[in-house]
Structures are given as C-alpha cells and as structure tokens.
Design a protein around this motif. Sequence first.
Motif, PDB file in Angstrom:
ATOM      1  N   LEU A  56       0.704  -1.243  -0.099  1.00 27.40           N
ATOM      2  CA  LEU A  56       0.018  -0.085   0.076  1.00 27.40           C
ATOM      3  C   LEU A  56       0.984   1.385  -0.056  1.00 27.40           C
ATOM      4  N   VAL A  57       2.023   0.998  -0.085  1.00 23.74           N
ATOM      5  CA  VAL A  57       3.115   2.245   0.019  1.00 23.74           C
ATOM      6  C   VAL A  57       3.061   2.892  -1.721  1.00 23.74           C
ATOM      7  N   GLN A  58       2.840   4.127  -1.576  1.00 24.09           N
ATOM      8  CA  GLN A  58       3.029   4.641  -3.139  1.00 24.09           C
ATOM      9  C   GLN A  58       4.245   5.645  -2.942  1.00 24.09           C
ATOM     10  N   VAL A 105       8.812  11.632  -1.928  1.00 23.55           N
ATOM     11  CA  VAL A 105       8.187  11.201  -0.660  1.00 23.55           C
ATOM     12  C   VAL A 105       7.182   9.930  -1.043  1.00 23.55           C
ATOM     13  N   LYS A 106       7.029   9.330   0.013  1.00 30.90           N
ATOM     14  CA  LYS A 106       6.354   7.908   0.033  1.00 30.90           C
ATOM     15  C   LYS A 106       5.021   8.243   0.859  1.00 30.90           C
ATOM     16  N   ARG A 119       1.208   4.533   9.145  1.00 32.05           N
ATOM     17  CA  ARG A 119       0.938   5.260   8.295  1.00 32.05           C
ATOM     18  C   ARG A 119       1.979   6.353   7.717  1.00 32.05           C
ATOM     19  N   LEU A 120       1.872   6.544   6.528  1.00 38.64           N
ATOM     20  CA  LEU A 120       2.895   7.835   6.150  1.00 38.64           C
ATOM     21  C   LEU A 120       2.165   8.922   5.621  1.00 38.64           C
ATOM     22  N   LEU A 121       2.788  10.095   6.021  1.00 36.10           N
ATOM     23  CA  LEU A 121       2.128  11.266   6.171  1.00 36.10           C
ATOM     24  C   LEU A 121       2.688  12.173   4.495  1.00 36.10           C
ATOM     25  N   GLY A 122       3.809  11.565   4.092  1.00 34.32           N
ATOM     26  CA  GLY A 122       4.145  12.268   2.803  1.00 34.32           C
ATOM     27  C   GLY A 122       5.408  13.277   3.290  1.00 34.32           C
ATOM     28  N   LEU A 150      10.055   4.628   8.091  1.00 35.77           N
ATOM     29  CA  LEU A 150      10.011   3.238   7.220  1.00 35.77           C
ATOM     30  C   LEU A 150      10.678   2.105   8.046  1.00 35.77           C
ATOM     31  N   PHE A 151       9.569   0.880   8.052  1.00 34.42           N
ATOM     32  CA  PHE A 151      10.382  -0.141   8.876  1.00 34.42           C
ATOM     33  C   PHE A 151      10.595  -1.264   7.859  1.00 34.42           C
ATOM     34  N   LYS A 152      11.838  -2.039   8.403  1.00 39.46           N
ATOM     35  CA  LYS A 152      11.919  -3.396   7.603  1.00 39.46           C
ATOM     36  C   LYS A 152      11.739  -4.411   8.848  1.00 39.46           C
TER      37      LYS A 152
END
Length: 389
Positions: free
Chosen positions: A51-53, A58-59, A84-87, A94-96
């Motif tokens: 779901l990451v764009q 930015v993502k 959730r990413l705010l841009g 970001l996690f891995k």
Amino acid sequence: MLRKLFNPDRIFVFLMLLLCIGLFFMPTGFEKSEEGSVRAKGLILQVDDSLVQQRGLVKTGSQSLKVEIMNGSFKGQEVDATNRLLGRMEFDKLFKVGDKALVVVEYMGQNLTYVNVIDHYRVNIELLLFSIFILLLVILGGWTGAKAVLSFIFTILMIWKVLLPSFLKGYDPILVSLVIVTIITGVTCLLVANLSRKALVAFLGSFSGILLTCIIAIFFGGAFHIHGAIAPFSETLLYSGYPNLDITRIFLAGIFLASSGAIMDVAMDISASISEVVTKKPDISRREAVLSGFSVARPVVGTMTTTLLLAYSGGYISLLMVFIAQGTPPMNIFNLTYVAGEILHTLVGSFGLIMVAPFTAIVGGYLFTRPAYIQLLKGEEDPISLPYK
C-alpha cells in the motif's frame, strides 16, 4: 579522616545528589493518565509495502506490520499494526524486518485491543552513548569529572522539570529563564570549582554576562521585528491547547539560555587562570592580576565567538543551501526572518561572551588579590580548595 570525608565540598555534592533525585521524581503537572495503555519495545517480524506509493521524493500510504512485543506483561505476543505515511520525510519512518520499534499497546483486561507503532526504538543506543560519555568524563576528570556529570544531570532536570513546565503554565519566559540559568550557573561553578573564590568569581562573571545578554536580546529582539513562530514547532505548540503563550518571549529567552553555557565556560577559564597566577605569585598587584585575566580572555573569546557561529549555523545548513542554489541575493537573505533570527542569536550571544571577559577579570583581580586571601596563600593549605571566607 572525618574532616576529609565531611568537608564542605562533599557535603554540597551529597545535597545536590539528593536534589537531583527529588527533581527526577517531581511531577511536572502535565503527566497524562495512561490507564489502558502501556509502552513497550517491539520487534518487526513482517512488513507489507503493497500500500506504499512513491510520489516524487516522498512516500505515502501505509505499511502493514506484524510486531512481536519484547517486554512487559504482553511479552511474546504477536500483533498486527499499521504504519501510516504522511508524505513528510521529517516525520515519516519506514520499517523493515528485524527493526525494533517503540509501540504503544492499548488493552482491555488481559486482551490487546490496538497497537500503535511510534518510531524506531532508540533508547538503548541513547543510554549506551550517555553511559560512554559519563565513563569517559569520570575516567579523564576523576572526582571533578564525576561532579561535572552531576552538574549535567542537574541541568537536564532543571530544564525538563522546572523551566519547560513554567513556560507552559504561562510564567514570564524571560524572568523564569534568567532565574533558572542563574541557578544552573551557580551550581555548576560550585560543583566544578568547589566552594572557593574561583567558583565565586566564575559565577559573578557569568551572571553579569548572562544578564547583559538578556537585556540586549530584549532590546534588539523588538528592533528586529522577529516573531517567535520562527522557532521549530512553535505554531504546533499554540494549536496544542496553549494559544495564550507568548512564543516571542520564549524565543528571546532561548537566546541567552543557549549562550549561557559558553559564557560560563569563558568565565571559568578566566577565573581559574587568575587563581593560578595569584597562587604562583602571591605578591602580584591587583592591576597585574586583572591584566592577566584580559590576556587569557582574548584568545578564549575569539574562539568561543566562532564556536557560537558554527553551532547556530549548523542547524540551518539546508536552508542556506536552498538560498545559494536559487541564487538568492545576500540582501534578501539577511532580511529573511529565519536568517535574521539566527543573526540575532549569534550576535547577542557573542556580546555576552565579549563582555563576560572584562567583568570576570575585574572581579577576579579584586577578590584574588585581597589581603586576607594573600595571607591564606602563604599558609600550608591548598589555596585553590579553600572555601570562600
């Protein structure tokens, strides 16, 4: 043996240790009830980035995570969470797989209801770095280094437990900052230089420089027409339920608060130097002692002024790079609010550094050449550790 164990220096250190413990447990008045939630350390087991764009640099979107709770009453449980990413790159994380995160676990009874992933878990690294700092300071500085650690911790606690809550409660930021900085300066000087004339001279010199810096900051802050909103997160603070705060006065208070450490450093250098000169040459005249202080002050002030410039400009490197990349004329740059605010920071702090030198040299020349003190120097006791009489 008892006299050495219960000398004024050790008693003062013990009292400051008790004060630090008291400050640590003292509530700020802004604690929030966390009933039904607990903070924990989590291990990222799985990451779904579908779901990451990517939108330019930015993502946006969100990461689906599976997290294992690593401590607390829910240790070992695996839960699903969303990042959730705010841009906005300054806020997004970001996690891995394999990363450790700080999570807030909400629960009802013995059951988990929701897990919020806050950020990467950094407390262990911060504690490790702080421990190495303390260890090196104690090893290299000995007993004085240990007292410097106590001074460092006291300063943190005074800022966190007294200064910032006082700002939020609406007390005058400039007056509060002046009082807190004075207390921190006095405690630091007494811890580092013992209960001695050297500490007294350093404190009086520091206070005069800090007071002058405060006055200049107030005067030129109005002349510069700078609003306190230029400080990071100031507007966020106003919108967080504190619209009545005077963020401009908070900004001005931060100017002399930030430079007070360098001012105290210069004052202590000059005080220690004059003390050493008088110790080696007890028959030195007051004029010669003052001139010795000036001789030490010149190179110290010269380097400290540059130190302030580098310290302040370091936080705005990206902004300055933007101006240069766009070919912005210097006249425009110097008139921009953010740049003018940093110029005010640097120059006002430098004023304090410059003026603390003559203040400390004059005070030191007078106190270190008093007849009573010269008589003490001719005795068998160590003059540097003699308490002020």
